[in-house]
Enzyme design. Structure first.
Site, PDB file in Angstrom:
ATOM      1  N   GLU A 114      59.513  34.359  43.071  1.00  0.00           N
ATOM      2  CA  GLU A 114      58.981  33.660  41.900  1.00  0.00           C
ATOM      3  C   GLU A 114      59.949  33.759  40.727  1.00  0.00           C
ATOM      4  O   GLU A 114      60.407  34.874  40.449  1.00  0.00           O
ATOM      5  CB  GLU A 114      57.622  34.239  41.514  1.00  0.00           C
ATOM      6  CG  GLU A 114      56.566  33.997  42.579  1.00  0.00           C
ATOM      7  CD  GLU A 114      55.181  34.546  42.209  1.00  0.00           C
ATOM      8  OE1 GLU A 114      55.019  35.092  41.106  1.00  0.00           O
ATOM      9  OE2 GLU A 114      54.264  34.417  43.033  1.00  0.00           O
ATOM     10  N   HIS A 155      51.634  30.881  39.689  1.00  0.00           N
ATOM     11  CA  HIS A 155      51.065  32.227  39.523  1.00  0.00           C
ATOM     12  C   HIS A 155      50.160  32.289  38.275  1.00  0.00           C
ATOM     13  O   HIS A 155      50.395  33.064  37.351  1.00  0.00           O
ATOM     14  CB  HIS A 155      52.186  33.277  39.429  1.00  0.00           C
ATOM     15  CG  HIS A 155      51.709  34.675  39.761  1.00  0.00           C
ATOM     16  ND1 HIS A 155      52.496  35.604  40.391  1.00  0.00           N
ATOM     17  CD2 HIS A 155      50.522  35.312  39.548  1.00  0.00           C
ATOM     18  CE1 HIS A 155      51.826  36.741  40.538  1.00  0.00           C
ATOM     19  NE2 HIS A 155      50.623  36.577  40.030  1.00  0.00           N
TER      20      HIS A 155
HETATM   21  N1  LIG Z   1      47.384  35.408  41.460  1.00  0.00           N
HETATM   22  C1  LIG Z   1      47.058  36.274  40.534  1.00  0.00           C
HETATM   23  O1  LIG Z   1      47.335  36.064  39.361  1.00  0.00           O
HETATM   24  C2  LIG Z   1      46.294  37.508  40.918  1.00  0.00           C
HETATM   25  C3  LIG Z   1      45.367  38.066  40.021  1.00  0.00           C
HETATM   26  C4  LIG Z   1      44.680  39.213  40.411  1.00  0.00           C
HETATM   27  C5  LIG Z   1      44.925  39.792  41.646  1.00  0.00           C
HETATM   28  N2  LIG Z   1      45.871  39.251  42.456  1.00  0.00           N
HETATM   29  C6  LIG Z   1      46.153  39.810  43.768  1.00  0.00           C
HETATM   30  O2  LIG Z   1      44.989  39.665  44.553  1.00  0.00           O
HETATM   31  C7  LIG Z   1      44.987  40.649  45.589  1.00  0.00           C
HETATM   32  C8  LIG Z   1      43.631  41.314  45.664  1.00  0.00           C
HETATM   33  O3  LIG Z   1      43.360  42.010  44.463  1.00  0.00           O
HETATM   34  P1  LIG Z   1      42.069  42.943  44.382  1.00  0.00           P
HETATM   35  O4  LIG Z   1      41.977  43.391  42.972  1.00  0.00           O
HETATM   36  O5  LIG Z   1      40.925  42.292  45.004  1.00  0.00           O
HETATM   37  O6  LIG Z   1      42.547  44.140  45.297  1.00  0.00           O
HETATM   38  P2  LIG Z   1      41.607  45.222  46.000  1.00  0.00           P
HETATM   39  O7  LIG Z   1      42.463  46.399  46.235  1.00  0.00           O
HETATM   40  O8  LIG Z   1      40.334  45.389  45.256  1.00  0.00           O
HETATM   41  O9  LIG Z   1      41.267  44.547  47.415  1.00  0.00           O
HETATM   42  C9  LIG Z   1      42.179  44.419  48.442  1.00  0.00           C
HETATM   43  C10 LIG Z   1      41.422  44.496  49.735  1.00  0.00           C
HETATM   44  O10 LIG Z   1      42.344  44.236  50.801  1.00  0.00           O
HETATM   45  C11 LIG Z   1      41.940  45.036  51.899  1.00  0.00           C
HETATM   46  N3  LIG Z   1      43.020  45.184  52.848  1.00  0.00           N
HETATM   47  C12 LIG Z   1      44.105  46.008  52.774  1.00  0.00           C
HETATM   48  N4  LIG Z   1      44.880  45.838  53.860  1.00  0.00           N
HETATM   49  C13 LIG Z   1      44.287  44.903  54.638  1.00  0.00           C
HETATM   50  C14 LIG Z   1      44.623  44.318  55.876  1.00  0.00           C
HETATM   51  N5  LIG Z   1      45.735  44.663  56.537  1.00  0.00           N
HETATM   52  N6  LIG Z   1      43.800  43.394  56.380  1.00  0.00           N
HETATM   53  C15 LIG Z   1      42.671  43.027  55.735  1.00  0.00           C
HETATM   54  N7  LIG Z   1      42.294  43.560  54.546  1.00  0.00           N
HETATM   55  C16 LIG Z   1      43.099  44.482  53.998  1.00  0.00           C
HETATM   56  C17 LIG Z   1      41.513  46.328  51.254  1.00  0.00           C
HETATM   57  O11 LIG Z   1      40.665  47.075  52.101  1.00  0.00           O
HETATM   58  C18 LIG Z   1      40.804  45.854  50.014  1.00  0.00           C
HETATM   59  O12 LIG Z   1      39.413  45.747  50.219  1.00  0.00           O
HETATM   60  C19 LIG Z   1      46.131  41.592  45.248  1.00  0.00           C
HETATM   61  O13 LIG Z   1      47.251  41.239  45.995  1.00  0.00           O
HETATM   62  C20 LIG Z   1      46.412  41.284  43.784  1.00  0.00           C
HETATM   63  O14 LIG Z   1      47.724  41.613  43.433  1.00  0.00           O
HETATM   64  C21 LIG Z   1      46.539  38.109  42.123  1.00  0.00           C
HETATM   65  O1  LIG Z   2      48.643  41.260  39.867  1.00  0.00           O
HETATM   66  C1  LIG Z   2      48.142  40.619  38.961  1.00  0.00           C
HETATM   67  O2  LIG Z   2      47.460  41.138  38.064  1.00  0.00           O
HETATM   68  C2  LIG Z   2      48.306  39.140  38.939  1.00  0.00           C
HETATM   69  O3  LIG Z   2      49.161  38.728  39.949  1.00  0.00           O
HETATM   70  C3  LIG Z   2      48.681  38.595  37.619  1.00  0.00           C
HETATM   71  O4  LIG Z   2      50.050  38.667  37.347  1.00  0.00           O
HETATM   72  P1  LIG Z   2      50.562  38.238  35.883  1.00  0.00           P
HETATM   73  O5  LIG Z   2      50.144  39.307  34.937  1.00  0.00           O
HETATM   74  O6  LIG Z   2      52.048  38.145  35.972  1.00  0.00           O
HETATM   75  O7  LIG Z   2      49.915  36.938  35.558  1.00  0.00           O
END
Ligand SMILES: NC(=O)c1ccc[n+]([C@@H]2O[C@H](COP(=O)([O-])OP(=O)(O)OC[C@H]3O[C@@H](n4cnc5c(N)ncnc54)[C@H](O)[C@@H]3O)[C@@H](O)[C@H]2O)c1
Ligand SMILES: O=C(O)[C@H](O)COP(=O)(O)O
Length: 591
Positions: free
Chosen positions: A268, A290
């Site tokens: 990214e 993102h």
């Molecule tokens: N795009 C964005 O801006 C954004 C925003 C927030 C979170 N995220 C991403 O979203 C994802 C989830 O965040 P979250 O807060 O729910 O995390 P979390 O830790 O609460 O949940 C992750 C889940 O994945 C499960 N897991 C781990 N390994 C696994 C596997 N091999 N197979 C199946 N399940 C598995 C865990 O048991 C857990 O329940 C993270 O990668 C986070 O970085 C992205």
């Molecule tokens: O891991 C996170 O919290 C999300 O991917 C958000 O990322 P950002 O703060 O760069 O928007």
């Protein structure tokens, strides 16, 4: 000539866009530098000046950067994912990594739903078509979410929130997460499946919500895509790298997958001509840069969350969401804080007292030991974690003998640093009743004698023998003991070796062991007066009640004199002090 002005305030570097709501908490007490668009080299060249670094997902906090960070105490990730931070390297440096584990969950879940509906109803394609003056109603017929199966990989915070919203759409919910909470899954109407394959074959929409870790990297490749329905649509608002971007482009081209909504990419921003950029350009794909966490509300939440933690850490307190340390409950933290101070003082008193005392023969005696038992009695014995107390003890023990430049001793690295110095600390809890005492908790630090633990005897039992009475400083085969407690949030030392007496471990203290005879106090007072040292308080600690029996028979009872003084006492003065008949040894400590 202009006089350079040096700020005394700790400095915080923020190389990305972080919401001002949290930053407002930092103004005044810290110097906050918001510097966007720094290259990796520029960041490395300035990081040495900063105590805290606040980042989002763009800044790569590498081992190389952390090596250059001389003063850094905390890396704060204003968001959840810390895959852009080398947490292992931070741990080695004693740098606490904090994040905001829940501030942007809802934003990420709603963005997933937005992508799902956009892909289902061809919103991206329809929007650009109509903007180009077209009216393509029959080409842009979509599908409904109601009655469809949503396959969720990773039923954590975001995955569960997506499930709850999708449940309201009337979708059938299935999930694969070997570590999921079964009760929470059932409450959200999600059926947990035992394998990824079961999810793939049934899903009309597949959504990924796991972290990017070894077990999830590339988890959806050509083989997995081939097992899915050709009408299936895939969503990824978690992390790039979990879906093979080349395989997905090929499946979309071949019509074996119907569409995708993608917010995150392997690299990214994606490089032109990469698989990610081909995916973004694909007509069956709705892509966002993102944006999962990019809502006003989420950014306020994560900013306030991590800035509060930065303030805590830079004020010497514990954070709420440290990634590389156990989470401490706030109420537990309140109980622990005065004991954290006590343990640090006990450790420091131990090292200074046993490393620097002069004996009557004039020789400097070093009897610092490396194997300790620390016992928590009373209410402290019921704590969930004693890690902060352990870390405070290590900090107290090591700080007087270590160069602390660039080395923070904290809950993250205390055990490792103690081990590196060959220090072994065995923690014990005793629920013995302390109701009859003026305190609710009590701590004993015992430095083990250089004998095997199985032969260890209590210093108390041994001291009842006449021979032990001749030297009331513990001998090589006896334990050294410091005890303390907290009263009114203030730490007190209540025992030092065989002497009991309460004193506040603060400031510079002269500690002298002498025969309990007339004239000693006057002699010490006049000696210090001549040296220009003022005595702020004085405390005479007699022998501990358990052990004075029998001692007086031999050479007269002994006492420990503890004098709080207003400045360090020179070695020449200490030497004069122990030349006095009956003063057996003395040490000067600064706590
Ligand atoms: N795009 C964005 O801006 C954004 C925003 C927030 C979170 N995220 C991403 O979203 C994802 C989830 O965040 P979250 O807060 O729910 O995390 P979390 O830790 O609460 O949940 C992750 C889940 O994945 C499960 N897991 C781990 N390994 C696994 C596997 N091999 N197979 C199946 N399940 C598995 C865990 O048991 C857990 O329940 C993270 O990668 C986070 O970085 C992205
Ligand atoms: O891991 C996170 O919290 C999300 O991917 C958000 O990322 P950002 O703060 O760069 O928007």
């Amino acid at each position: 000539m202009a006089i350079p002005v040096h700020s005394q305030k700790p400095k915080i570097l923020i190389p990305e866009k972080v919401s001002p709501d949290g930053l407002a908490l930092l103004q005044g007490q810290f110097e906050v530098d918001e510097k966007k668009g720094l290259s990796a080299d520029e960041l490395k060249s300035i990081i040495g000046d900063y105590e805290a670094l606040i980042v989002r997902s763009e800044t790569k906090v590498t081992a190389d950067l952390l090596n250059a960070a001389r003063k850094l105490k905390v890396v704060a990730r204003a968001g959840v994912g810390v895959d852009n931070v080398d947490v292992e390297s931070a741990t080695k440096h004693g740098i606490i990594v904090v994040n905001s584990p829940s501030g942007n969950i809802n934003a990420a879940a709603e963005h997933t739903i937005a992508l799902m509906m956009s892909v289902a109803r061809n919103i991206g394609d329809a929007s650009s078509s109509i903007k180009n003056g077209k009216w393509e109603r029959s080409r842009l017929v979509g599908v409904e979410a109601k009655g469809k199966t949503l396959g969720i990989i990773g039923l954590g915070k975001v995955g569960l929130t997506v499930a709850r919203i999708a449940n309201g759409f009337g979708m059938r919910l299935i999930a694969y997460d070997p570590y999921a909470n079964k009760n929470l899954a059932a409450a959200a109407s999600v059926t947990l499946k035992g394998s990824l394959a079961e999810i793939l074959k049934d899903a009309d929409f597949l959504t990924l919500h796991t972290p990017l870790i070894a077990s999830t990297k590339g988890m959806i490749g050509a083989t997995e895509l081939a097992t899915m329905k050709p009408t299936a649509r895939i969503l990824n608002v978690a992390r790039g790298g979990m879906i093979d971007e080349t395989a997905l482009v090929e499946a979309l081209d071949a019509g074996t997958i119907a569409g995708a909504g993608i917010d995150v990419f392997t690299s990214e921003p994606p490089q032109s001509d990469s698989s990610a950029s081909r995916l973004i350009a694909h007509p069956k794909v709705v892509a966002t840069p993102h944006l999962g966490a990019s809502t006003k509300e989420a950014q306020e939440n994560v900013s306030i969350d991590v800035c509060e933690q930065v303030v805590s850490i830079l004020s010497g307190e514990l954070p709420r969401s440290a990634v590389n340390a156990p989470i401490i409950l706030p109420e537990e933290f309140r109980t622990l804080q005065p004991f954290v101070t006590l343990l640090e003082k006990m450790g420091s008193l131990y090292t200074q007292h046993y490393s620097t005392h002069l004996t009557a023969s004039g020789a400097a005696s070093k009897s610092f030991r490396t194997t300790f038992d620390i016992t928590y009695e009373g209410a402290l014995a019921n704590l969930n974690t004693t890690k902060p107390l352990f870390a405070a003890l290590v900090k107290g023990l090591l700080t007087p003998i270590t160069s602390t430049d660039g080395l923070n001793i904290n809950i993250v690295n205390a055990e490792l640093l103690a081990k590196e110095r060959g220090i072994l600390i065995n923690e014990q809890r005793s629920r013995e009743n302390v109701e009859d005492k003026p305190y609710s908790s009590f701590v004993t630090l015992r430095a083990r004698a250089s004998r095997s633990p199985s032969h260890a005897r209590s210093d108390l039992s041994r001291s009842n023998s006449p021979s032990a009475a001749r030297s009331l400083r513990p001998q090589e085969d006896e334990d050294q003991v410091i005890q303390g407690f907290v009263s009114g949030n203030k730490p007190f030392i209540s025992r030092l070796d065989r002497f009991k007496g309460e004193f506040v471990p603060r400031g510079t203290l002269l500690i002298a062991r002498n025969y309990d005879s007339c004239g000693k106090i006057g002699f010490v007072g006049s000696l210090l007066g001549k040296a220009g040292v003022n005595i702020k308080f004085m405390n005479v600690a007699p022998l501990h009640e358990d052990i004075d029996e029998g001692v007086a028979d031999v050479e007269g009872s002994e006492a420990l004199m503890i004098l709080g003084v207003d400045r360090p006492v020179g070695e020449d003065v200490v030497k004069k002090l122990i030349s006095e008949e009956g003063v057996l040894e003395a040490s000067v400590v600064t706590l």
